[in-house]
Design a protein around this motif. Structure first.
Motif, PDB file in Angstrom:
ATOM      1  N   ARG A   7      38.751  84.497  46.525  1.00  0.00           N
ATOM      2  CA  ARG A   7      38.065  84.584  47.441  1.00  0.00           C
ATOM      3  C   ARG A   7      36.445  84.254  46.595  1.00  0.00           C
ATOM      4  O   ARG A   7      35.468  84.638  46.425  1.00  0.00           O
ATOM      5  N   VAL A  49      31.068  96.192  42.707  1.00  0.00           N
ATOM      6  CA  VAL A  49      29.648  96.758  43.695  1.00  0.00           C
ATOM      7  C   VAL A  49      29.087  95.839  44.372  1.00  0.00           C
ATOM      8  O   VAL A  49      28.401  95.758  45.134  1.00  0.00           O
ATOM      9  N   THR A  52      30.188  93.133  46.239  1.00  0.00           N
ATOM     10  CA  THR A  52      30.498  93.331  48.128  1.00  0.00           C
ATOM     11  C   THR A  52      29.160  93.594  48.549  1.00  0.00           C
ATOM     12  O   THR A  52      28.728  93.690  49.551  1.00  0.00           O
ATOM     13  N   LYS A  53      28.149  93.922  47.722  1.00  0.00           N
ATOM     14  CA  LYS A  53      27.274  94.066  48.085  1.00  0.00           C
ATOM     15  C   LYS A  53      26.326  93.085  48.800  1.00  0.00           C
ATOM     16  O   LYS A  53      25.259  92.800  49.532  1.00  0.00           O
ATOM     17  N   TYR A  55      27.652  89.830  49.456  1.00  0.00           N
ATOM     18  CA  TYR A  55      28.596  89.541  50.688  1.00  0.00           C
ATOM     19  C   TYR A  55      28.638  90.030  51.711  1.00  0.00           C
ATOM     20  O   TYR A  55      29.227  89.458  52.338  1.00  0.00           O
ATOM     21  N   GLY A  56      28.287  91.978  51.844  1.00  0.00           N
ATOM     22  CA  GLY A  56      28.568  92.263  52.267  1.00  0.00           C
ATOM     23  C   GLY A  56      30.602  92.487  53.410  1.00  0.00           C
ATOM     24  O   GLY A  56      30.026  92.068  54.562  1.00  0.00           O
ATOM     25  N   CYS A  57      31.053  92.413  51.992  1.00  0.00           N
ATOM     26  CA  CYS A  57      32.251  92.912  52.821  1.00  0.00           C
ATOM     27  C   CYS A  57      32.522  93.957  51.960  1.00  0.00           C
ATOM     28  O   CYS A  57      32.215  94.557  50.999  1.00  0.00           O
ATOM     29  N   THR A  58      33.897  93.948  51.945  1.00  0.00           N
ATOM     30  CA  THR A  58      34.159  95.632  51.308  1.00  0.00           C
ATOM     31  C   THR A  58      35.083  95.185  50.001  1.00  0.00           C
ATOM     32  O   THR A  58      35.882  93.661  49.287  1.00  0.00           O
ATOM     33  N   ALA A  59      35.556  96.006  49.071  1.00  0.00           N
ATOM     34  CA  ALA A  59      35.718  96.086  47.850  1.00  0.00           C
ATOM     35  C   ALA A  59      37.376  95.602  47.957  1.00  0.00           C
ATOM     36  O   ALA A  59      37.814  94.673  47.191  1.00  0.00           O
ATOM     37  N   GLY A  60      38.031  96.088  49.019  1.00  0.00           N
ATOM     38  CA  GLY A  60      39.605  95.597  49.335  1.00  0.00           C
ATOM     39  C   GLY A  60      40.037  94.311  49.466  1.00  0.00           C
ATOM     40  O   GLY A  60      40.215  93.603  49.282  1.00  0.00           O
ATOM     41  N   TYR A  61      38.464  94.151  50.308  1.00  0.00           N
ATOM     42  CA  TYR A  61      38.128  92.116  50.877  1.00  0.00           C
ATOM     43  C   TYR A  61      38.350  91.549  49.623  1.00  0.00           C
ATOM     44  O   TYR A  61      39.156  90.668  49.588  1.00  0.00           O
ATOM     45  N   GLU A  66      43.072  93.511  51.476  1.00  0.00           N
ATOM     46  CA  GLU A  66      42.904  93.470  53.069  1.00  0.00           C
ATOM     47  C   GLU A  66      42.608  92.575  53.605  1.00  0.00           C
ATOM     48  O   GLU A  66      41.650  91.193  52.645  1.00  0.00           O
TER      49      GLU A  66
END
Length: 67
Positions: A7, A49, A52-53, A55-61, A66
């Motif tokens: 990812r 962190v 994710t900030k 890319y604007g996605c969640t840590a789970g993704y 997820e």
């Protein structure tokens, strides 16, 4: 961390960024980006962190927990 590696590279390429460009954006070295993408090193929570900030996605993704 296999999914994380995939990812991380996928998101970087979608934004047409080199490892060096991504490193500058998130405040880490290009060598670190390369090591995370190859699985040679595991990123810290602070790295997750920052990514994710950016890319604007969640840590789970990002971690492959997820879709």
């Amino acid at each position: 961390m296999e999914k994380f590696r995939e990812r991380l590279k996928e998101l970087r390429l979608e934004k047409h960024l080199s490892q060096h460009q991504l490193a500058k954006q998130v405040g880490y070295g290009q060598a670190s980006i390369a090591q995370w993408e190859t699985g040679a090193r595991t990123p810290s929570a602070a790295v997750i962190v920052a990514l994710t900030k950016f890319y604007g996605c969640t840590a789970g993704y990002l971690l492959g927990l997820e879709d």
